[in-house]
Scaffold this active site. Structure first.
Site, PDB file in Angstrom:
ATOM      1  N   SER A 281     -33.727  33.796  10.506  1.00 41.75           N
ATOM      2  CA  SER A 281     -35.096  33.578  10.048  1.00 41.75           C
ATOM      3  C   SER A 281     -35.455  32.106  10.059  1.00 41.75           C
ATOM      4  O   SER A 281     -36.620  31.743  10.252  1.00 41.75           O
ATOM      5  CB  SER A 281     -35.273  34.117   8.621  1.00 41.75           C
ATOM      6  OG  SER A 281     -35.429  35.501   8.597  1.00 41.75           O
TER       7      SER A 281
ATOM      8  N   HIS B 166     -39.826  33.150   1.351  1.00 38.23           N
ATOM      9  CA  HIS B 166     -39.402  33.207   2.750  1.00 38.23           C
ATOM     10  C   HIS B 166     -40.507  32.740   3.693  1.00 38.23           C
ATOM     11  O   HIS B 166     -40.274  31.953   4.620  1.00 38.23           O
ATOM     12  CB  HIS B 166     -38.984  34.638   3.069  1.00 38.23           C
ATOM     13  CG  HIS B 166     -38.261  34.819   4.366  1.00 38.23           C
ATOM     14  ND1 HIS B 166     -38.912  35.000   5.567  1.00 38.23           N
ATOM     15  CD2 HIS B 166     -36.924  34.871   4.656  1.00 38.23           C
ATOM     16  CE1 HIS B 166     -38.019  35.155   6.536  1.00 38.23           C
ATOM     17  NE2 HIS B 166     -36.806  35.084   6.019  1.00 38.23           N
TER      18      HIS B 166
ATOM     19  N   ASP C  69     -45.052  36.951   7.832  1.00 38.28           N
ATOM     20  CA  ASP C  69     -43.965  36.801   6.873  1.00 38.28           C
ATOM     21  C   ASP C  69     -44.451  37.228   5.490  1.00 38.28           C
ATOM     22  O   ASP C  69     -45.264  38.147   5.382  1.00 38.28           O
ATOM     23  CB  ASP C  69     -43.462  35.348   6.876  1.00 38.28           C
ATOM     24  CG  ASP C  69     -41.970  35.252   6.618  1.00 38.28           C
ATOM     25  OD1 ASP C  69     -41.535  35.605   5.506  1.00 38.28           O
ATOM     26  OD2 ASP C  69     -41.225  34.811   7.527  1.00 38.28           O
TER      27      ASP C  69
END
Length: 818
Positions: free
Chosen positions: A593, A260, A183
């Site tokens: 996600s 994220h 990520d």
């Protein structure tokens, strides 16, 4: 000497639905002998045309003086067994002049060298040079680097997890498992990554903590056991152009400037963090699905510039070499085209991981509710869609005529005060860009001091609020379009704002058009728990059917992915926009996600409780125990339509960890089974080796793709005028008893709604397991018994021993033959 190029085309037509074009190129150059070689395969015809134009342009440049041709990054799959013994390492062989052309050829400028899940390298070259190298006898495949995109206080409880009980207790919260997260990195100081009261790191762990500006090795601990970053692909791709790594906002280190990666890592395996919330919303104890599992982060995505295949592949390669047990990949396709598996580095990297016993979870993409929008469809991946949980953040729009319309919002600033404000829809007179509230599209004279209606789409939802605020608006109503339906996502808006569904948006716009002086206000109602129905399939969640191989149902299952609270970076505000100066310890995000790491954490728990289970067995346990109903005990619904969800929306169902711990039976799959599947869809031995990394021969009799021992069943019939009756197909499966009782008898039943026009026969209808016969085979024959409109039909096969219910969806589709 210029490069002479000739092109010839050969069309290879694999099974529905995509046709691929293989391009054969002949090149001559002063440094090389003439070569006729296969360059690449692409979905045709449009990408083929792009390739031809690109190749001709590149071929006009001189290979000995490459300044006239723009370099690109290419990934080379190499047969590593061909390395001459004179070279001590593969890296030295790849970099040698002998590999790149011999004689006076310049050694290759290598970026990444891959040697675990993938063997080969990436390099920045002019396309014509890459074409010549593809003719090297040891090069199996070449593909151009592609840019990809990034696709909780309550969700663990929603999955059935309870302290000191069930799977959390039986697995010690996953303490002996390492979850690798590919990520945007990690914010290591966050208390979700505290190692307080954790035991020693598993002795088999081989990972490391890479340092960089602001990231000393001391930031890793017994919880965050590894941290690495991969930027060479980015560096090469953005040389001489815009974009790339912005070192004013993030460092070349594993530190997360985007948020994220921190969010997904803590969702999978964050520690218990008390008094967690996002500006007061979702207050409670934040924790990951596997709170004691170890985390290793692999930063392959960079803020504002996405994720490149070459770096993603390097992350896979290193994670498996380090010894992770689970890999979580919340990354999707960058161009909306499903590449064949041998041209997809995520598929190739995950195959190498799964073949070494590593479970890989991936996101299903956020392009729903469009049909065939699911991404990451390789059968060895576990593909996860998104659903809601029983928590929401309501906000109401109150119109001047007294009507109250429901929406959602995470706005936490000063609320609107006083009476109602003037309401305006700029799209009525300002055109499309104004209706979407794009940059510089709003007239301050029109919107100043008013609440502005903005249509969803084309720009980030929160960015529209910035545009309204900059133009002098006091608030925003964000209205869904038809494609979004009634699906709502909460956002931490920068001004008083509320998102409403498509029908509510139409009501508000009609009011503006009809009222002499339209007015409104927005009321924010905080956090509400116990919402019904839940789960509901998120409207954005990627949907089936599988556009690459319809015989494999995707997504596999869904998990919580709407309004999920998890850890956040200290380098960005809750909206992630550069202009947002706010900071928050936790943030609430939505997307597949967010769903993917729920399954990654679940896999960590199951791996800890059942260390002998393969990745396929773990996936099977989740799929065959998935729930199909919501908290009203009614069939789960689709947020975009309000209608019952189908297996194209939810796969086998919603993750249900309370039952996955003890599924009774599993459908196991070995590496050779995946190879047989690839043979079934028409891959030849050389193409197989691109994926498997080993010379592989297909059987003389081609297998059937639908016979892969998958926990779901998907059969396709050729479409005729309507859907012809009496079409039939038989698939084969093998069930393995993993229950506590070696002696067990399971009986089959078939469930389907009336009017499906299907007959499903199971042979045998009873499976008797013993200590010496833990695996049993059976057949399922599916017959279309009545004419239909060509639409899909659904049923379920259930094996039951009285205490276990092992459920598999059955999907029947009709496709147009090529």
């Amino acid at each position: 000497m210029p490069v002479a190029v000739s092109l010839s085309l050969h069309f290879h037509r694999p099974p529905f639905p995509t046709c691929y074009c293989s391009v054969y190129v002949t090149l001559t150059h002063s440094l090389f002998s003439p070569h006729t070689l296969p360059l690449m395969a692409f979905p045709c015809p449009h990408r083929l045309l792009i390739l031809i134009v690109t190749l001709i342009a590149a071929a006009e440049a001189d290979l000995s003086a490459t300044g006239g041709a723009k370099k690109k990054t290419f990934v080379f799959r190499v047969d590593h067994r061909a390395k001459p013994s004179v070279f001590p390492t593969h890296a030295q062989w790849y970099a040698s002049a002998a590999f790149s052309g011999g004689g006076g050829a310049t050694p290759l400028p290598l970026l990444h060298v891959y040697d675990t899940v993938f063997h080969g390298f990436s390099a920045s070259l002019v396309p014509a040079h890459a074409a010549v190298l593809s003719a090297h006898p040891s090069v199996l495949a070449v593909f151009e680097d592609r840019l990809r995109r990034l696709d909780t206080t309550r969700s663990p409880q929603f999955l059935g997890l309870r302290n000191q009980d069930g799977l959390w207790s039986d697995s010690d919260y996953g303490s002996d498992v390492v979850v690798g997260v590919l990520d945007t990195g990690v914010w290591p100081e966050h208390r979700s990554f505290s190692d307080r009261n954790l035991g020693p790191v598993p002795s088999r762990w081989r990972g490391a903590c890479e340092t960089g500006p602001g990231f000393p090795v001391s930031l890793c601990n017994r919880k965050l056991v590894g941290a690495r970053f991969f930027s060479k692909g980015h560096d090469a791709s953005f040389v001489g152009g815009g974009g790339g790594i912005n070192q004013t906002v993030e460092s070349r280190s594993p530190r997360d400037a985007d948020g994220h990666g921190t969010h997904t890592a803590s969702t999978a395996a964050g520690r218990h963090a008390f008094r967690a919330s996002m500006a007061g919303y979702a207050a409670g104890i934040a924790k990951g699905v596997a709170p004691k599992a170890r985390v290793a982060t692999y930063k392959v995505c960079w803020k504002g510039s996405g994720c490149l295949d070459s770096d993603i592949l390097a992350g896979f390669d290193r994670a498996v070499a380090d010894g992770v047990d689970v890999i979580s990949v919340s990354i999707g396709g960058g161009d909306g085209i499903a590449s064949p598996y041998y041209l997809d580095p995520i598929a190739i990297g995950s195959f190498g991981a799964v073949s070494r016993g590593v479970f890989v979870a991936s996101s299903a993409g956020n392009d729903g509710p469009t049909s065939m929008s699911v991404t990451n469809v390789a059968p060895w991946l576990t593909t996860v869609g998104a659903g809601t949980i029983d928590r929401t953040f309501p906000a109401d729009v109150i119109l001047g005529d007294g009507r109250r319309l429901s929406g959602v919002s995470l706005y936490s600033g000063k609320p609107l005060t006083g009476s109602k404000y003037p309401l305006v829809y700029p799209g009525k007179s300002g055109g499309l860009s104004a209706s979407l509230c794009m940059d510089n599209s709003l007239d301050p004279k029109m919107v100043g001091g008013k609440i502005v209606i903005c249509d969803r789409g084309s720009s980030p939802r929160v960015a529209k609020g910035h545009v309204v605020k900059d133009a002098g608006g006091v608030g925003m109503i964000l209205a869904n379009g038809l494609s979004n339906g009634e699906g709502l996502v909460g956002d931490a808006h920068v001004l008083p704002a509320c998102a409403v569904g498509y029908s509510e948006g139409d009501v508000i716009k009609a009011y503006v058009a009809s009222a002499a002086v339209p007015t409104a206000t927005i009321q924010f109602r905080g956090t509400v728990l116990g919402v019904k129905p839940a789960p509901v399939v998120a409207s954005f969640s990627g949907r089936g059917p599988n556009g690459l191989t319809p015989s494999i149902l995707k997504p596999d299952l869904i998990a919580p992915g709407v309004n999920i609270l998890a850890a956040w970076t200290g380098a960005a505000g809750p909206t992630g926009l550069d202009s947002d100066s706010r900071r928050t310890e936790f943030n609430i995000l939505s997307g597949t996600s967010m769903a993917c790491p729920h399954v990654s954490g679940a896999a960590a728990l199951l791996k800890s409780a059942h260390p002998d289970w393969s990745p396929a067995a773990i996936r099977s346990a989740m799929m065959t125990t998935g729930r199909l109903d919501d908290n009203r005990r009614k069939s789960m619904t689709d947020e975009s339509t309000g209608k019952p969800a189908t297996p194209f929306d939810i796969g086998a169902g919603h993750l249900n960890l309370d039952r996955a711990m003890d599924p009774g039976l599993v459908y196991d799959i070995a590496t050779q089974d995946y190879v047989a599947f690839l043979c079934a869809i028409g891959y030849d031995p050389r193409t197989l080796q691109v994926i498997t990394n080993a010379p592989t021969a297909c059987p003389a009799k081609r297998p059937a793709a639908e016979d892969l021992n998958y926990p779901s069943i998907s059969v396709t019939f050729p479409a005729a005028a309507g859907a012809a009756a009496n079409q039939s197909r038989t698939v084969r499966r093998t069930a393995t008893n993993v229950g506590s009782m070696a002696e067990a008898v399971y009986k089959a039943r078939v469930e389907m709604a009336e009017g499906q026009g299907l007959a499903v026969a199971v042979t045998p209808r009873k499976l008797a397991f013993t200590a010496g016969a833990r695996r049993q085979r059976f057949k399922v024959s599916v017959t279309a018994t009545a004419e239909g409109d060509g639409g899909p039909r659904f049923a379920y096969l259930v094996w039951s021993d009285g205490s276990h219910e092992v459920r598999s969806p059955i999907v029947v589709s009709w496709i147009q033959p090529l």
